[in-house]
Design a protein around this motif. Sequence first.
Motif, PDB file in Angstrom:
ATOM      1  N   ASP A   1       2.409  -0.048  12.548  1.00 41.28           N
ATOM      2  CA  ASP A   1       2.349   1.053  11.821  1.00 41.28           C
ATOM      3  C   ASP A   1       1.481   0.761  10.336  1.00 41.28           C
ATOM      4  O   ASP A   1       1.781  -0.304   9.929  1.00 41.28           O
ATOM      5  N   PRO A   2       0.393   1.265  10.313  1.00 41.27           N
ATOM      6  CA  PRO A   2      -0.357   1.188   8.952  1.00 41.27           C
ATOM      7  C   PRO A   2       0.372   1.432   7.679  1.00 41.27           C
ATOM      8  O   PRO A   2       0.183   0.782   6.715  1.00 41.27           O
ATOM      9  N   GLU A   3       1.458   2.082   7.664  1.00 42.56           N
ATOM     10  CA  GLU A   3       2.260   2.345   6.444  1.00 42.56           C
ATOM     11  C   GLU A   3       3.116   1.344   6.201  1.00 42.56           C
ATOM     12  O   GLU A   3       3.630   0.857   5.214  1.00 42.56           O
ATOM     13  N   GLN A   4       3.519   0.672   7.452  1.00 39.22           N
ATOM     14  CA  GLN A   4       4.634  -0.654   7.320  1.00 39.22           C
ATOM     15  C   GLN A   4       3.740  -1.883   8.170  1.00 39.22           C
ATOM     16  O   GLN A   4       4.357  -1.937   8.943  1.00 39.22           O
ATOM     17  N   PRO A   5       3.125  -2.562   7.497  1.00 36.19           N
ATOM     18  CA  PRO A   5       2.397  -3.537   8.118  1.00 36.19           C
ATOM     19  C   PRO A   5       3.301  -4.726   8.300  1.00 36.19           C
ATOM     20  O   PRO A   5       4.299  -4.940   7.283  1.00 36.19           O
ATOM     21  N   HIS A   6       3.142  -5.863   9.149  1.00 34.43           N
ATOM     22  CA  HIS A   6       4.005  -6.862   9.106  1.00 34.43           C
ATOM     23  C   HIS A   6       3.796  -7.731   7.867  1.00 34.43           C
ATOM     24  O   HIS A   6       2.666  -7.731   7.373  1.00 34.43           O
ATOM     25  N   LYS A   7       4.833  -8.641   7.745  1.00 30.47           N
ATOM     26  CA  LYS A   7       4.738  -9.575   6.424  1.00 30.47           C
ATOM     27  C   LYS A   7       4.228 -10.863   6.793  1.00 30.47           C
ATOM     28  O   LYS A   7       3.689 -11.654   6.012  1.00 30.47           O
ATOM     29  N   LEU A   8       4.319 -11.365   8.037  1.00 28.02           N
ATOM     30  CA  LEU A   8       3.823 -12.756   8.439  1.00 28.02           C
ATOM     31  C   LEU A   8       2.875 -12.671   9.788  1.00 28.02           C
ATOM     32  O   LEU A   8       3.359 -11.810  10.591  1.00 28.02           O
ATOM     33  N   HIS A   9       2.074 -13.539   9.786  1.00 30.24           N
ATOM     34  CA  HIS A   9       1.227 -13.777  10.967  1.00 30.24           C
ATOM     35  C   HIS A   9       1.644 -14.988  11.586  1.00 30.24           C
ATOM     36  O   HIS A   9       1.929 -16.082  10.955  1.00 30.24           O
TER      37      HIS A   9
ATOM     38  N   THR B   1      -1.348 -11.835   3.482  1.00 34.63           N
ATOM     39  CA  THR B   1      -1.874 -11.234   2.261  1.00 34.63           C
ATOM     40  C   THR B   1      -3.491 -11.162   2.221  1.00 34.63           C
ATOM     41  O   THR B   1      -4.058 -11.838   3.154  1.00 34.63           O
ATOM     42  N   PRO B   2      -4.292 -10.574   1.213  1.00 35.92           N
ATOM     43  CA  PRO B   2      -5.604 -10.462   1.507  1.00 35.92           C
ATOM     44  C   PRO B   2      -6.361 -11.943   1.279  1.00 35.92           C
ATOM     45  O   PRO B   2      -7.256 -11.932   1.972  1.00 35.92           O
ATOM     46  N   SER B   3      -5.786 -12.920   0.786  1.00 33.50           N
ATOM     47  CA  SER B   3      -6.515 -14.310   0.711  1.00 33.50           C
ATOM     48  C   SER B   3      -6.488 -14.784   1.941  1.00 33.50           C
ATOM     49  O   SER B   3      -7.521 -15.396   2.452  1.00 33.50           O
ATOM     50  N   VAL B   4      -4.990 -14.809   2.451  1.00 30.94           N
ATOM     51  CA  VAL B   4      -5.206 -15.433   3.883  1.00 30.94           C
ATOM     52  C   VAL B   4      -6.043 -14.654   4.934  1.00 30.94           C
ATOM     53  O   VAL B   4      -6.566 -15.105   5.866  1.00 30.94           O
ATOM     54  N   ASN B   5      -5.904 -13.537   4.836  1.00 29.16           N
ATOM     55  CA  ASN B   5      -6.833 -12.509   5.603  1.00 29.16           C
ATOM     56  C   ASN B   5      -8.060 -12.584   5.752  1.00 29.16           C
ATOM     57  O   ASN B   5      -8.949 -12.626   6.535  1.00 29.16           O
TER      58      ASN B   5
END
Length: 162
Positions: free
Chosen positions: A60-68, A104-108
């Motif tokens: 869901d783009p509204e509720q993205p997952h918190k961990l990869h 997070t954006p830095s990890v992504n």
Amino acid sequence: MTALLRRAVQRSAPVWVQNLPEAASSWPLFMVCRSKFTKSRIPPEVFEERLKEHEKYGGDPEQPHKLHIVTRVKGTMRRPYWEKKVVKSLGLMKAHEPRVHKNTPSVNNQLKIIKHLVKIEPLKLPHGLPSEEEMADSYLNSRGELVVRRPQKPVEQKAVES
């Protein structure tokens, strides 16, 4: 001497160099030649927004997952130094060993650099987020789920009436 050089250049040079004015013909040839890297060779479709990928991969783009869950599936031999540096900073030195990272954006941004070397999955929590005591009894299964082993409580024995 210069006339001899000019004849040699005119014989081996293309027609467009031969037609240059006298002052321009003394320029070095590398300044006139066009580089093959002047135009971007990346197609514009790469930069378009991908709205339908959420439907394809689930999520869901509204509720993205918190961990990869990040797993390295390809080696780093013959890869550039910056990719090796990112692999090391994310702790992915051993292949097929999963690591958990925050979304997070830095990890992504780091994962974008090595996306061809890794497999990225969302961490699923079917039993909810475990407490500190339950973390020691939890493990990751092959489907990317964090499973908590609940300690079994002893069954109370009932008195047998005879």
